[in-house]
Design an enzyme around this catalytic site. Structure first.
Site, short mmCIF file in Angstrom:
data_model
loop_
_atom_site.label_atom_id
_atom_site.label_comp_id
_atom_site.label_asym_id
_atom_site.label_seq_id
_atom_site.Cartn_x
_atom_site.Cartn_y
_atom_site.Cartn_z
N ASN A 62 1.91 15.25 7.27
CA ASN A 62 0.91 16.32 7.14
C ASN A 62 1.26 17.28 6.01
OD1 ASN A 62 0.39 16.66 10.74
ND2 ASN A 62 -0.75 15.43 9.28
N ASP A 80 -4.88 15.64 17.98
CA ASP A 80 -5.60 15.30 16.75
C ASP A 80 -7.09 15.64 16.86
OD1 ASP A 80 -5.83 14.29 14.18
OD2 ASP A 80 -6.21 12.24 14.86
C1 IPE Z 1 -1.20 13.05 13.81
O1 IPE Z 1 -2.48 13.31 13.33
C2 IPE Z 1 -0.33 14.25 13.62
C3 IPE Z 1 -0.62 15.39 14.49
C4 IPE Z 1 -1.55 15.45 15.39
C5 IPE Z 1 0.22 16.54 14.26
P1 IPE Z 1 -2.89 12.93 11.82
O2 IPE Z 1 -4.27 13.41 11.64
O3 IPE Z 1 -1.87 13.42 10.87
O4 IPE Z 1 -2.81 11.34 11.87
P2 IPE Z 1 -3.52 10.25 10.97
O5 IPE Z 1 -3.37 10.70 9.53
O6 IPE Z 1 -4.96 10.20 11.38
O7 IPE Z 1 -2.81 8.98 11.28
C1 IPE Z 2 -4.56 17.63 13.99
O1 IPE Z 2 -5.85 17.77 13.53
C2 IPE Z 2 -3.69 18.78 13.59
C3 IPE Z 2 -2.78 18.48 12.48
C4 IPE Z 2 -2.54 17.28 12.02
C5 IPE Z 2 -2.10 19.61 11.85
P1 IPE Z 2 -6.31 17.21 12.11
O2 IPE Z 2 -6.11 18.29 11.09
O3 IPE Z 2 -5.62 15.93 11.79
O4 IPE Z 2 -7.84 16.97 12.37
P2 IPE Z 2 -8.70 15.74 11.89
O5 IPE Z 2 -8.01 14.50 12.39
O6 IPE Z 2 -8.73 15.79 10.40
O7 IPE Z 2 -10.02 15.95 12.53
MG MG Z 3 -6.07 13.99 12.17
#
Ligand code: IPE
Ligand code: IPE
Ligand code: MG
Length: 233
Positions: free
Chosen positions: A63, A15
């Protein structure tokens, strides 16, 4: 790295790509691109250290509700790493397994995912699980429905076998980068006794040394599984 106890199964919640890019005044897509590059760097290092199974949370079912523009970029990245850049996956020399509902992806991506899984299926040195369109609650509900449709009762072992991780051992260590202290629908059933490690680093900046530090931290933990240890009071 000093003599330590390695996790057999390491899981990574990668993340922080978006925030990492934003801090650099770059688009989120740039963060995702650098995130994938770092995934190869870190997972290759984990296998080199001797970890047998690495499971990465690359895209959750939730996502898929992100803005279409970001999703297109994520789909393009997935497409590229399973087609013209698939050597990056093959170079790891381990079996690649995609976990999640890949039916949401366009047919060309589905086909290339199945192709990479097929090309690496005989590799036994390690197992690299990539969770794409994965959601743990959905996985649990699906497993329940399979059991119900077959008219059978399950126990812990037969229920685990119905999950997408099948016969794999549960993750020993789950590392989440990005500073959030939650699982976000990742391996909820399998994580019953996993050790959790949270890093404030954003995924693209999580280094090999950070991985080693997390493993060293894991190695020093006392896993009791609800029991007591000889000699403790
Ligand atoms: C978790 O991260 C999913 C992945 C890293 C693929 P998210 O960014 O989706 O999680 P939340 O929304 O902060 O809980
Ligand atoms: C994790 O990074 C990757 C995916 C969930 C695809 P994020 O896209 O959630 O990055 P942040 O949490 O918004 O920084
Ligand atoms: Mg994230």
């Amino acid at each position: 790295m000093k003599q330590i106890k390695l996790p057999t199964h390491l899981a990574l919640i990668m993340d922080g790509n978006g925030r990492w890019a934003k801090r650099r005044f770059r688009p989120r897509a740039y963060g995702h691109r650098m995130g994938v590059q770092n995934m190869f760097r870190i997972c290759t290092h984990a296998f080199r250290l001797g970890v047998r199974i690495v499971t990465v949370y690359a895209l959750s079912t939730e996502n898929l509700f992100r803005p279409k523009e970001e999703l297109n970029e994520l789909f393009d990245l997935i497409r590229s790493y399973f087609t013209k850049k698939k050597d990056k996956l093959l170079e790891m020399g381990v079996k690649v397994n995609v976990i999640g509902d890949i039916t949401v992806f366009p047919p060309d991506i589905r086909e290339s995912v199945l192709n990479v899984m097929d090309e690496t299926k005989a590799l036994t040195e390690g197992l690299f699980n990539i969770c794409l369109d994965y959601g743990s609650r959905q996985e649990i509900v699906r497993a329940v429905n399979i059991a119900v449709s077959q008219g059978r009762f399950v126990d812990e072992a037969s229920f685990s076998a119905l999950l997408s991780t099948g016969s794999l051992p549960d993750p020993d260590l789950i590392i989440r980068t990005g500073g959030e202290l939650r699982l976000s629908n990742f391996l909820l059933y399998q994580a019953a006794y996993s050790e959790l490690y949270f890093s404030n680093k954003m995924w693209p900046e999580f280094s090999k040394r950070d991985l080693e530090k997390a493993i060293e931290n894991y190695s020093a933990r006392d896993r009791r599984f609800g029991n007591v240890r000889e000699g403790t009071t």
